[in-house]
Design an enzyme around this catalytic site. Structure first.
Site: not given
Ligand code: HEM
Length: 802
Positions: A487, A581
């Site tokens: 993450d 996601h």
């Molecule tokens: C428990 C809740 C969440 C989990 C487990 C989670 C997990 C992840 C994971 C595994 C990734 C892919 C790896 C990375 O690029 O960091 C990711 C990407 C991302 N997450 Fe989350 N996330 C959560 C909640 C959120 C929330 C609430 C937001 C914003 C409203 C968010 C925004 C993003 C963004 C902007 C990316 C990058 C997307 C990209 O450009 O590839 N995430 N998240």
């Protein structure tokens, strides 16, 4: 024959005359000889097999390569034993003592790799077993490749193919290990130049490290681990292979193959002895590495641990620390909110901010604040950062005009899927505390709470954790959340030109009191771990759009491969599902909306219903929530992010985290006393906090050229120091030629304090490379630089403009 090698040669013509019973019979014949196949060609076959094995290993199919190698060697050894007339089974058992160990090691490695593809220990075991098998089984029988006979029961072609596979695959697997280790390091340290916009966050691992401020006295986990590995290597002598196997036919043409194979010639024994010794060392190293890799022995983290307590984090003026620095998040963190007590006045609030500013200065430097409660007596600052901000509800209190609240600080809109607990949401004041020790964090929060008494009272606080320093051999590797995903991969990277614009309020932006500050969106997101863990890994990966083990996007590649949202499966469906996601959260899907996500995992036991009360304390930093969290969260809600089924947003808060106080100022002064504190962003560069031994690499002065440009060469090497580390120059332009004379990659990264340069530095300089960067520094001052990979080991420099 030399003149025409490979041609058929007539050795002699013969003519025999026989007389019997008065009859004469004559027989004529020719003795011709055609040389066997070229050795070079056969050896090339081994090269091909090695290349195939290398390719398999680099594709993370080492397990398959290991199984193929063992299968080929078992067949090979069985074929040799089957040719022994008296007792093939005994010959097989006696002749393969070393091989049994190597086969077991290879299959063990294959099993481990099938469970965990990135197990470095298993790769070491596989490489050691491969080397052992190739050296003990393949090399001694190489002559089979260009011989016409050999003691092998199932024909020469089969023997030759098996020897080729055994030798090639064995060496290929051994070569794959250093290549893979090097490759992993390189991908971890990718530079901006290699990446595209969609890969922005992929650079986080390498590049956010660049903003690591000075950490004093710490040694890196990577070094500790490397040192441990080397120290653990044991030399073991393998057993001699006494019987079995084939041998050069030309040496024993007259022998009974069965007998001769039972007492193998000394050449093979000699080779086998040497080979097994080499293989034994490799296997010893492999086993040792595996033990370390699987944490079955304690890593020698002495230096690292010793340095943790004394490490401090310099404030990256004009920003507060704790937002983008330190690059490696500290192991423990607490987010807390305070509410002003009823009737609190502006004077009280100002006094509180002044007192907090002073206490924070003490705490982050490791000094006891006044009237210390001694909770953390004996502990150092442990990289403590304390970041302070104001919530929307502050406006309208303490004499602050409600209309003065900036639009960016309007309360967050309601999002469909959340179930927020108001008592644990929002707040007048927000504080984020983080350090590498939980007691230090707790003490800091107690200190702030004590100081606030009478002006503000705690509203809520929540604690979490990230990976402990030293827990991973690669400190810059992306951490995992409680769902097991990497993450933080696609976070904005500190060295991107638009990083500051995305994360911090710009120098000319409104309101002026927030210039250099950042808006924090905080959400406590509980993970429905029981449901999540009931999913297969493949289904979990579809929810996110990335592989769970490597973090690579589902269409393929490595963690840092740019995400191709258009990629399709062979059946035409989207490789990254419509509700994945990363598809819905990507800046490309949200008009460029971006935020710096620096969350903490939390584990608060069980809910009343007996489910894990664990998840993510989500912290997102941005210059404007309307161009960060809000549009992304809206999209994740409206488009039914697949992750929503496994998460529950339970609390929420928004804070305007003010800029760092300048000079004798205090936190929030520009809001509470408009006009008295100038905008931080317009202020001159602050006096940098430099480590006491910054000069350990020596001092050098840039030499003024005829063209008015000053020039100097700075060398980095494996001592993890810059030479010189103090670079003196006069105001003006300097060209720094940065040379890497070591074997490790280095960066030369500034921490955002250069006044005349938006961002400067060298992102990643590979071993042996050199590059030149030009800086214009007109304002006298000290400008700290550090190596993004080795700051923790004290690799820092300062440009001193006088
Ligand atoms: C428990 C809740 C969440 C989990 C487990 C989670 C997990 C992840 C994971 C595994 C990734 C892919 C790896 C990375 O690029 O960091 C990711 C990407 C991302 N997450 Fe989350 N996330 C959560 C909640 C959120 C929330 C609430 C937001 C914003 C409203 C968010 C925004 C993003 C963004 C902007 C990316 C990058 C997307 C990209 O450009 O590839 N995430 N998240």
């Amino acid at each position: 024959m030399k003149a025409a090698p490979g041609q058929r040669h007539e050795i002699s013509n013969w003519h025999i005359t026989l007389h019997r019973d008065g009859r004469t019979i004559t027989a004529d014949g020719k003795l011709t000889w055609q040389p066997g196949p070229s050795k070079a060609l056969r050896l090339a076959g081994i090269g091909l097999a090695a290349a195939l094995a290398l390719w398999l290993c680099l594709r993370s199919w080492t397990a398959w390569a290991a199984v193929a190698l063992v299968a080929a060697d078992v067949l090979h050894s069985a074929g040799v034993a089957a040719d022994v007339a008296d007792g093939p089974v005994a010959a097989f058992l006696k002749g393969n003592v070393v091989q049994f160990a190597a086969w077991a090691a290879a299959l063990w490695a294959a099993w481990l790799l099938a469970r965990r593809k990135d197990s470095i220990g298993a790769l070491w075991v596989a490489a050691g077993a491969g080397l052992l098998i190739a050296a003990a089984s393949g090399v001694p029988d190489l002559s089979v490749l260009w011989s016409s006979t050999a003691p092998f029961a199932w024909g020469m072609t089969v023997a030759q193919v098996l020897v080729t596979v055994v030798t090639g695959f064995g060496f290929g697997m051994a070569i794959a290990l250093p290549v893979r280790l090097r490759w992993t390091r390189d991908t971890g340290a990718r530079t901006d130049a290699e990446n595209t916009e969609t890969d922005s966050g992929a650079r986080a691992a390498a590049e956010t490290e660049e903003r690591e401020p000075v950490l004093i006295g710490s040694a890196s986990a990577a070094d500790a681990w490397t040192g441990g590995r080397l120290a653990a290597v044991e030399s073991r002598t393998g057993e001699q292979r006494a019987t079995g196997g084939s041998r050069p036919a030309e040496e024993h043409a007259a022998d009974d193959p069965a007998k001769s194979s039972a007492s193998m010639p000394s050449r093979r024994s000699f080779l086998a002895t040497g080979a097994t010794s080499v293989g034994g060392v490799a296997a010893g190293a492999a086993a040792s590495a595996l033990l370390l890799d699987d944490r079955k022995s304690s890593a020698p983290a002495g230096d690292l641990v010793a340095g943790l307590g004394t490490a401090t984090v310099a404030v990256p003026f004009p920003h507060q620390a704790g937002i983008s620095v330190p690059a490696r998040q500290q192991g423990h963190g607490t987010v807390a909110a305070f509410d002003l007590v009823d009737g609190a006045t502006r004077e009280q609030l100002k006094a509180l901010m002044k007192a907090w500013t002073a206490a924070i200065g003490d705490l982050i430097s490791g000094r006891a604040p006044s009237d210390d409660d001694e909770i953390a007596l004996g502990s150092g600052p442990c990289s403590l950062t304390i970041t302070v901000g104001f919530g929307p509800s502050l406006f309208g209190k303490a004499g602050l005009d409600p209309a003065a609240r900036p639009p960016q600080l309007a309360p967050l809109p309601a999002f469909g899927t959340e179930q927020l607990d108001p008592a644990r949401s929002d707040g007048d004041l927000g504080v984020v505390l983080a350090a590498d020790d939980a007691l230090v964090v707790f003490h800091a929060l107690r200190t702030l709470t004590r100081i606030a008494d009478g002006t503000a009272k705690p509203r809520w606080s929540m604690s979490g954790f990230t990976r402990a320093p030293g827990s991973s051999p690669d400190p810059s590797a992306t951490g995992r959340n409680l769902m097991g995903q990497l993450d933080g991969t696609n976070n904005p990277a500190a060295s991107q030109p638009d990083f500051e614009r995305k994360v911090f309020v710009a120098a000319g932006a409104d309101p002026a009191w927030m210039r250099g500050g950042s808006y924090l969106v905080f959400r406590r997101i509980r993970m429905l771990l029981d449901s999540w863990e009931a999913q297969s890994t493949a289904d979990q990966e579809k929810v996110i759009g990335r592989r769970k083990d490597t973090g690579a996007p589902l269409p393929g590649g490595t963690e840092h491969t740019p995400v191709n949202l258009a990629a399709q499966n062979p059946d035409g469906s989207l490789a990254i599902r419509g509700d994945a996601h990363i598809r819905l959260a990507a800046p490309a899907a949200n008009g460029g909306a971006a935020m710096l996500r620096r969350g903490l995992s939390y584990n608060d036991g069980l809910t009343a219903g007996g489910e894990p009360d664990a998840g993510l304390l989500f912290l997102a930093w941005q210059a404007d929530p309307d161009r960060g969290f809000i549009p992304v969260q809206k999209r994740l809600t409206v488009n039914m992010d697949a992750l929503n089924r496994f998460t529950k947003h339970e609390t929420s808060a928004l804070f305007a985290m003010v800029p760092a106080p300048s000079g004798s100022g205090y936190l929030g002064q520009a809001l509470l006393e408009p006009g008295t504190a100038s905008s931080n962003a317009a202020s001159p560069a602050p006096a940098a906090t430099l480590p006491s031994d910054v000069g350990s690499g020596g001092t050098g002065r840039a030499v003024l050229g005829a063209d008015g440009v000053q020039r100097i060469t700075v060398t980095a090497d494996d001592t993890l120091r810059y030479h010189p580390s103090v670079i003196e120059m006069s105001p003006g332009t300097v060209e720094i030629t940065f040379k890497n004379a070591g074997t490790l990659p280095h960066t030369l990264s500034e921490d955002g304090t250069l006044p005349d340069e938006p961002r400067a530095g060298v992102d990643n300089l590979a071993a042996g490379d050199q590059t030149t960067m030009s800086l214009k520094l007109t304002r006298p001052g000290d400008y700290p630089f550090q190596c993004g990979y080795h700051a923790a080991e004290g690799m820092y420099a300062v440009i001193r403009v006088r």
